[in-house]
Design an enzyme around this catalytic site. Structure first.
Site, PDB file in Angstrom:
ATOM      1  N   CYS A   1       0.654  -1.081   0.015  1.00 40.09           N
ATOM      2  CA  CYS A   1      -0.040  -0.085   0.140  1.00 40.09           C
ATOM      3  C   CYS A   1       0.988   1.057  -0.134  1.00 40.09           C
ATOM      4  CB  CYS A   1      -0.835   0.108   1.206  1.00 40.09           C
ATOM      5  SG  CYS A   1      -1.605  -1.415   1.658  1.00 40.09           S
TER       6      CYS A   1
ATOM      7  N   ARG B   1       1.460   1.765  -6.001  1.00 36.71           N
ATOM      8  CA  ARG B   1       1.623   0.809  -4.975  1.00 36.71           C
ATOM      9  C   ARG B   1       0.366   0.064  -4.620  1.00 36.71           C
ATOM     10  NH1 ARG B   1       6.259   0.912  -2.256  1.00 36.71           N
ATOM     11  NH2 ARG B   1       5.288  -0.051  -0.353  1.00 36.71           N
TER      12      ARG B   1
ATOM     13  N   TRP C   1      -3.594  -1.707  -1.383  1.00 45.81           N
ATOM     14  CA  TRP C   1      -3.799  -3.100  -1.973  1.00 45.81           C
ATOM     15  C   TRP C   1      -4.051  -4.002  -0.965  1.00 45.81           C
ATOM     16  CZ3 TRP C   1      -2.955  -4.478  -6.818  1.00 45.81           C
ATOM     17  CH2 TRP C   1      -2.896  -5.520  -7.082  1.00 45.81           C
TER      18      TRP C   1
ATOM     19  N   ASN D   1       0.885  -0.240   6.230  1.00 43.36           N
ATOM     20  CA  ASN D   1       1.244  -1.035   5.084  1.00 43.36           C
ATOM     21  C   ASN D   1       2.081  -2.289   5.469  1.00 43.36           C
ATOM     22  OD1 ASN D   1       2.063  -2.164   2.515  1.00 43.36           O
ATOM     23  ND2 ASN D   1       3.952  -0.693   2.483  1.00 43.36           N
ATOM     24  N   GLY D   2       1.301  -3.350   5.196  1.00 42.05           N
ATOM     25  CA  GLY D   2       2.061  -4.845   5.685  1.00 42.05           C
ATOM     26  C   GLY D   2       0.985  -5.794   6.139  1.00 42.05           C
TER      27      GLY D   2
ATOM     28  N   GLU E   1       7.397 -20.306 -20.582  1.00 41.04           N
ATOM     29  CA  GLU E   1       7.295 -18.968 -19.999  1.00 41.04           C
ATOM     30  C   GLU E   1       8.567 -18.010 -20.517  1.00 41.04           C
ATOM     31  OE1 GLU E   1       5.244 -17.226 -18.597  1.00 41.04           O
ATOM     32  OE2 GLU E   1       6.257 -15.502 -17.391  1.00 41.04           O
TER      33      GLU E   1
ATOM     34  N   LYS F   1       7.941 -14.378 -22.316  1.00 37.40           N
ATOM     35  CA  LYS F   1       8.537 -13.167 -21.790  1.00 37.40           C
ATOM     36  C   LYS F   1       9.224 -12.587 -23.209  1.00 37.40           C
ATOM     37  CE  LYS F   1       6.708 -12.437 -18.662  1.00 37.40           C
ATOM     38  NZ  LYS F   1       5.707 -13.381 -18.507  1.00 37.40           N
TER      39      LYS F   1
ATOM     40  N   GLU G   1       6.724 -11.173 -25.829  1.00 38.97           N
ATOM     41  CA  GLU G   1       5.829 -10.096 -25.459  1.00 38.97           C
ATOM     42  C   GLU G   1       6.646  -8.833 -25.376  1.00 38.97           C
ATOM     43  OE1 GLU G   1       3.468 -10.381 -22.032  1.00 38.97           O
ATOM     44  OE2 GLU G   1       4.780 -11.572 -20.928  1.00 38.97           O
TER      45      GLU G   1
ATOM     46  N   HIS H   1      11.632 -34.453 -32.932  1.00 41.12           N
ATOM     47  CA  HIS H   1      10.275 -34.790 -33.630  1.00 41.12           C
ATOM     48  C   HIS H   1      10.065 -33.613 -34.463  1.00 41.12           C
ATOM     49  CE1 HIS H   1      10.017 -38.333 -31.251  1.00 41.12           C
ATOM     50  NE2 HIS H   1      10.191 -37.578 -30.015  1.00 41.12           N
TER      51      HIS H   1
ATOM     52  N   LYS I   1      -2.564  -5.137 -19.399  1.00 43.71           N
ATOM     53  CA  LYS I   1      -2.433  -5.831 -18.388  1.00 43.71           C
ATOM     54  C   LYS I   1      -3.315  -6.969 -17.756  1.00 43.71           C
ATOM     55  CE  LYS I   1       0.140  -7.042 -14.927  1.00 43.71           C
ATOM     56  NZ  LYS I   1       1.244  -8.047 -15.339  1.00 43.71           N
TER      57      LYS I   1
HETATM   58  C1  AGP Z   1       1.998 -12.691 -19.156  1.00 45.68           C
HETATM   59  O1  AGP Z   1       3.429 -11.921 -18.858  1.00 45.68           O
HETATM   60  C2  AGP Z   1       1.190 -11.656 -19.744  1.00 45.68           C
HETATM   61  N1  AGP Z   1       1.022 -10.639 -19.132  1.00 45.68           N
HETATM   62  C3  AGP Z   1      -0.536 -12.515 -19.862  1.00 45.68           C
HETATM   63  O2  AGP Z   1       0.025 -13.684 -20.469  1.00 45.68           O
HETATM   64  C4  AGP Z   1      -1.116 -12.624 -18.586  1.00 45.68           C
HETATM   65  O3  AGP Z   1      -0.340 -13.819 -17.855  1.00 45.68           O
HETATM   66  C5  AGP Z   1      -2.520 -13.277 -18.987  1.00 45.68           C
HETATM   67  O4  AGP Z   1      -3.203 -12.240 -19.597  1.00 45.68           O
HETATM   68  C6  AGP Z   1      -3.214 -13.883 -17.873  1.00 45.68           C
HETATM   69  O5  AGP Z   1      -3.513 -12.712 -17.060  1.00 45.68           O
HETATM   70  P1  AGP Z   1      -4.188 -12.877 -15.602  1.00 45.68           P
HETATM   71  O6  AGP Z   1      -3.014 -13.451 -14.672  1.00 45.68           O
HETATM   72  O7  AGP Z   1      -4.439 -11.511 -15.036  1.00 45.68           O
HETATM   73  O8  AGP Z   1      -5.286 -13.661 -15.403  1.00 45.68           O
END
Ligand code: AGP
Length: 615
Positions: free
Chosen positions: A2, A27, A75, A101-102, A488, A492, A495, A511, A610
């Site tokens: 927070c 935050r 938060w 905050n905590g 993963e 990264k 994206e 394969h 996001k």
């Molecule tokens: C991952 O780096 C992306 N931001 C995206 O794949 C994300 O993980 C996905 O949209 C799922 O989002 P969520 O965890 O908020 O459901």
């Protein structure tokens, strides 16, 4: 995580606190509040929503005069985001008001004792318990606020950065810190308190950063007095002269939120298991799970639904649950699951994983599973998010806000929660030996240190990024627990640098994908100590035979792969089932540095959001 702000001095407190909260919204932003001393009493206003919603509400609810005040942007960790759970919180008498905050881990037992003594509570928060503990100590010991805070904090377990004042002593603010940041701005006849320097950097660049288990009594007309909470010893505080600008401070001095969040992982993994993992006692206690553990024990299978990085966390969980809890697990892309008319029964447990708690496809998958009678459990980061409210129960990660679009700390804290669930279930079912169970709890407790060690390779990884930043394609390979980490790592890179990358099970190379290998193809191979180690070494040799460039993630001290690979990124040794928590770190850093070198918008990559709240 927070944001807290406080002011005492020659100016009107309200505009300073309000503007300070706006600067701290990164935050936490699910609710906000302010308390001002107006010359005779406390004017308090708080609301669910953003600081702008608070500003609206203040204008018609309270008098904003006065030169003493505290403010908070939340938060949520305990208690859903709503007006009542927002900070600041009054003590029962109305004399004290606090922001925090905590996480106070032992708030429940303290609350129980205070209830016996006639205290009442309006909210579900640990913070309201803390301010009433301070009030009770103040009364019982007949001491001033500062002493009461000190005695009270020596009774709590957890993390805190607090600011509290007494309307009957309006010339001082008392602050204290353990585990959460707290800065004191030193001005001319005025003092500022905040989670970082952004709220006061325009007024002063002289700041004291409290150390853990320190408190300070900030009183007008005299020097700030800093004391050790444990032994009351006075501390000669170091007054820093800040050189950072506003934007740099918001990002904690990092160039991007993503890098800040990568570096936050040791602390947020600890926050996520704080109060839930008692390794020495062999205890895992997850509030949302305890009442439903038999549903997991009796489940025919566990279906995991998620998207993106959260789906990768689910794949890691598949290995952990099947290895230790011996329950069949299926991991589904939520977007596919919701449309393919899946077979779901009351004997199924569905785990929905989502950082934002707002992903449309995951939400739809949850609704479908509930309609078909399954028990649905959530693993979310945003308290009070739609998914967290739609599931039957759940466990929150305590990663704090993840601002960078590319998920990093969300991934590792999700795996931390899923690991605790799997170990708790395995213990309940008796499918894990006591020694293995204790070993895993102990190793999980060490993970924040291991992640911290892995982060120390940042510079080496930056040099590797420089060599490969112009590659057109990458391959990421892993086996077992680290196959999802390969996926993963590829995501990264894709994206944030827009370089095409594919993750693959290392054994799958033969394969088809091995046809891609030539000297232009960098291949990232996760080759840490594991049951598959020799097999992965063979895969590396196959790639080398075709002139592929090898970037290997290895266990520190590895000599075999070191001879074969073109570049290595070392991580500390840990048990295989926890290795994704450390092997993902160099991959996060590699993608970050390549993207920065290519001049990409790391925190807000093109075409992405996001939270994907649309289908
Ligand atoms: C991952 O780096 C992306 N931001 C995206 O794949 C994300 O993980 C996905 O949209 C799922 O989002 P969520 O965890 O908020 O459901």
């Amino acid at each position: 995580m927070c944001g807290i702000v406080g002011y005492i001095g020659k100016r009107e407190a309200y505009p300073i606190i309000l503007n300070g909260l706006k600067r701290l919204e990164y935050r936490g932003y699910d609710s906000a509040g302010i308390a001002l001393y107006d010359g005779s009493g406390i004017q308090l206003c708080k609301t669910q929503g953003k600081v702008s919603d608070l500003e609206q509400k203040v204008s018609s609810h309270i008098n904003t005069t006065g030169s003493l005040g505290i403010g908070h942007t939340r938060w949520a960790t305990h208690g859903v985001p709503n007006d009542i759970n927002s900070h600041p919180h009054y003590s029962n008498s109305g004399n004290l008001v606090i922001i925090h905050n905590g996480i106070i881990e032992n708030y429940a037992s303290i609350k129980k004792e205070l209830l016996k003594r006639g205290y009442t509570f309006q909210s579900d928060t640990d913070t309201e318990v803390l301010v009433n503990l301070i009030e009770e100590v103040k009364k019982q010991e007949d001491v001033k606020l500062g002493k009461a805070v000190q005695i009270a904090l020596n009774q709590v377990v957890g993390a805190y950065a607090i600011a509290v004042f007494d309307k009957n002593k309006p010339d001082e603010i008392v602050v204290a810190k353990l585990g959460s940041p707290l800065a004191i701005g030193i001005g001319e006849d005025e003092f500022f308190v905040a989670s970082d320097a952004t709220p006061f950097i325009e007024f002063t660049n002289n700041a004291i950063y409290l150390e853990d288990e320190e408190m300070a009594i900030i009183r007008l007309g005299r020097e700030v007095r800093v004391r050790k909470l444990k032994n009351d010893k006075l501390v000669d505080p170091y007054i820093q002269e800040l050189k950072l600008n506003l934007e740099q401070i918001e990002k904690g001095g990092y160039d991007h939120f993503m890098l800040k969040e990568i570096y936050e992982q040791p602390s947020v993994i600890k926050d996520t298991y704080r109060g839930r993992l008692l390794a020495k006692k062999g205890i895992v206690k997850l509030g949302g799970l305890e009442d439903h553990i038999q549903k997991f024990v009796n489940a025919n299978r566990i279906i995991i639904v998620a998207c993106g990085t959260s789906w990768h966390a689910g794949l890691v969980a598949e290995y952990i649950f099947e290895d230790w809890a011996r329950v069949p697990v299926e991991v589904e892309y939520a977007s596919e699951f919701r449309y393919r008319n899946p077979i779901i029964t009351e004997k199924d447990v569905v785990i929905a994983i989502s950082q934002s708690g707002e992903t449309a496809d995951t939400l739809a998958a949850i609704k479908l599973a509930k309609q078909k009678g399954a028990f649905v459990y959530g693993v979310c980061n945003v308290v009070g998010s739609t998914i967290s409210r739609e599931t039957h129960s759940g466990t929150y990660t305590h990663a704090g806000p993840e601002i960078g679009v590319a998920s990093t700390k969300a991934f590792t804290t999700q795996i931390t929660v899923l690991t605790m669930i799997a170990l708790r279930l395995a213990k309940e079912k008796g499918t894990i030996s006591q020694s293995n169970y204790m070993k895993h709890l102990h190793e999980l407790e060490l993970i924040p240190d291991h992640v911290g060690e892995a982060l120390k390779s940042d510079e080496k990884i930056q040099a590797i990024a420089k060599v490969f930043k112009d590659a057109a394609n990458f391959l990421y390979l892993g086996r077992g627990y680290n196959f999802p980490v390969a996926l993963e790592g590829a995501l990264k890179l894709k994206e944030i640098s827009y370089i095409h990358a594919e993750g693959y099970p290392a054994a799958e190379m033969k394969h088809g994908p091995i046809a891609l290998i030539d000297e232009q193809m960098p291949v990232v191979v996760i080759a840490v100590n594991s049951n598959h180690y020799e097999k992965v070494v063979s895969n590396i040799e196959e790639i080398k035979a075709r002139k592929g460039k090898i970037i290997a993630v290895v266990t520190e001290g590895d000599t075999t792969v070191k001879e074969l690979a073109d570049y290595i990124m070392e991580v500390p040794k840990t048990v295989e089932s926890l290795s994704p928590l450390v092997t993902t770190i160099p991959l996060q850093l590699l993608s970050y540095h390549i993207a920065v070198m290519l001049g990409k918008n790391v925190d807000q990559p093109r075409n992405l959001a996001k939270s994907v709240t649309v289908e």
